[in-house]
Design a protein around this motif. Structure first.
Motif, PDB file in Angstrom:
ATOM      1  N   ALA A  84      14.130  46.445 -35.012  1.00  0.00           N
ATOM      2  CA  ALA A  84      12.965  46.326 -35.887  1.00  0.00           C
ATOM      3  C   ALA A  84      12.503  44.875 -35.999  1.00  0.00           C
ATOM      4  N   THR A  85      13.443  43.944 -36.011  1.00  0.00           N
ATOM      5  CA  THR A  85      13.088  42.523 -36.057  1.00  0.00           C
ATOM      6  C   THR A  85      12.344  42.122 -34.788  1.00  0.00           C
ATOM      7  N   ALA A  86      12.851  42.567 -33.642  1.00  0.00           N
ATOM      8  CA  ALA A  86      12.177  42.272 -32.374  1.00  0.00           C
ATOM      9  C   ALA A  86      10.788  42.894 -32.339  1.00  0.00           C
ATOM     10  N   ASP A  87      10.661  44.120 -32.831  1.00  0.00           N
ATOM     11  CA  ASP A  87       9.354  44.769 -32.865  1.00  0.00           C
ATOM     12  C   ASP A  87       8.398  44.017 -33.791  1.00  0.00           C
ATOM     13  N   GLY A  88       8.921  43.471 -34.892  1.00  0.00           N
ATOM     14  CA  GLY A  88       8.088  42.678 -35.782  1.00  0.00           C
ATOM     15  C   GLY A  88       7.580  41.412 -35.118  1.00  0.00           C
ATOM     16  N   MET A  96       7.026  41.150 -31.878  1.00  0.00           N
ATOM     17  CA  MET A  96       5.984  41.616 -30.969  1.00  0.00           C
ATOM     18  C   MET A  96       4.687  41.879 -31.717  1.00  0.00           C
ATOM     19  N   ASP A  97       4.794  42.547 -32.857  1.00  0.00           N
ATOM     20  CA  ASP A  97       3.606  42.900 -33.627  1.00  0.00           C
ATOM     21  C   ASP A  97       2.837  41.653 -34.040  1.00  0.00           C
ATOM     22  N   ALA A  98       3.542  40.658 -34.566  1.00  0.00           N
ATOM     23  CA  ALA A  98       2.875  39.423 -34.977  1.00  0.00           C
ATOM     24  C   ALA A  98       2.261  38.706 -33.784  1.00  0.00           C
ATOM     25  N   ALA A  99       2.963  38.699 -32.658  1.00  0.00           N
ATOM     26  CA  ALA A  99       2.459  38.016 -31.465  1.00  0.00           C
ATOM     27  C   ALA A  99       1.219  38.706 -30.910  1.00  0.00           C
ATOM     28  N   VAL A 100       1.195  40.036 -30.945  1.00  0.00           N
ATOM     29  CA  VAL A 100       0.019  40.783 -30.484  1.00  0.00           C
ATOM     30  C   VAL A 100      -1.165  40.532 -31.420  1.00  0.00           C
ATOM     31  N   LEU A 112      14.543  42.784 -27.971  1.00  0.00           N
ATOM     32  CA  LEU A 112      14.448  41.333 -28.130  1.00  0.00           C
ATOM     33  C   LEU A 112      14.068  40.666 -26.818  1.00  0.00           C
ATOM     34  N   GLY A 113      14.638  41.127 -25.714  1.00  0.00           N
ATOM     35  CA  GLY A 113      14.267  40.563 -24.421  1.00  0.00           C
ATOM     36  C   GLY A 113      12.782  40.726 -24.144  1.00  0.00           C
ATOM     37  N   CYS A 114      12.218  41.884 -24.497  1.00  0.00           N
ATOM     38  CA  CYS A 114      10.791  42.111 -24.293  1.00  0.00           C
ATOM     39  C   CYS A 114       9.953  41.257 -25.242  1.00  0.00           C
ATOM     40  N   LEU A 119       6.411  36.374 -25.812  1.00  0.00           N
ATOM     41  CA  LEU A 119       6.100  35.038 -26.333  1.00  0.00           C
ATOM     42  C   LEU A 119       5.841  34.064 -25.193  1.00  0.00           C
ATOM     43  N   ASP A 120       6.631  34.163 -24.138  1.00  0.00           N
ATOM     44  CA  ASP A 120       6.381  33.309 -22.973  1.00  0.00           C
ATOM     45  C   ASP A 120       5.048  33.647 -22.314  1.00  0.00           C
TER      46      ASP A 120
END
Length: 202
Positions: A97-101, A103-107, A159-161, A166-167
């Motif tokens: 869920a942290t990793a998905d968060g 991603m969500d913020a980055a998108v 998390l890897g995704c 981010l990169d």
């Protein structure tokens, strides 16, 4: 046969594609392209997901599944792959869920510049999204690194995704600065064949 509505640039879709590879189910799914966003949903699978978001997985035995966490949990159960080990299920789910968060913020940062007219964009709002990402990365670096060791879990894939995205979209912000442990982990994880095969632009 199952069908996956997918966009190669989406980190959430990448999560699902990595899970398909890691669980040996690539040949059971047909990939269907879906391009759009909240203001351009005409090419999105609205009949399958009324929210107009991807990924979406259709399956012969029931209604379509959406949200990457739901789809990945389904694929894991279907294959018996144990990407969600019961012995530490709450830690894995929380880190996913942290990793998905992240991603969500980055998108959302990308959408702010792509979907809003220039005069309506908010740099402060974009920075606030990055603040969420930075806090999450710092917390992973200080609290969650032990969860990234050992057998593969869905938390590691997510998390890897997230870090790969981010990169891909925010490389200039240099998420690695001050996070040597996480940077070292990502460098190794990115070499997994499933990650290399699904990298944006491949």
């Amino acid at each position: 046969m199952m069908q996956l509505y997918d966009n190669p640039a989406s980190p959430f879709c990448r999560k699902v594609r990595v899970a398909l590879i890691e669980t040996g189910q690539v040949d059971a799914v047909k990939i269907l392209p879906a391009v759009g966003h909240a203001l351009a949903t005409e090419q999105m699978p609205l009949a399958e997901n009324p929210l107009g978001k991807i990924p979406v997985l259709t399956r012969p035995e029931g209604p379509a599944l959406y949200d990457s966490r739901v789809i990945c949990r389904y694929l894991d159960a279907r294959a018996g792959a144990r990407l969600y080990p019961e012995s530490r299920i709450w830690e894995v789910l929380t880190l996913e869920a942290t990793a998905d968060g992240i991603m969500d913020a980055a998108v959302l940062m990308v959408y702010e510049t792509r979907c809003r007219p220039e005069g309506e964009r908010s740099p402060a709002w974009v920075d606030a999204q990055w603040g969420k990402i930075a806090r999450a990365l710092d917390t992973i670096e200080s609290r969650w690194m032990t969860q990234l060791a050992g057998p593969l879990t869905m938390a590691q894939i997510a998390l890897g995704c997230a870090l790969g995205y981010l990169d891909f979209r925010h490389g200039a912000r240099d998420w690695r600065a001050g996070r040597a442990g996480l940077a070292e982990w990502e460098a190794g994880f990115a070499r997994r064949p499933a990650m290399e095969q699904t990298a944006p632009g491949v």
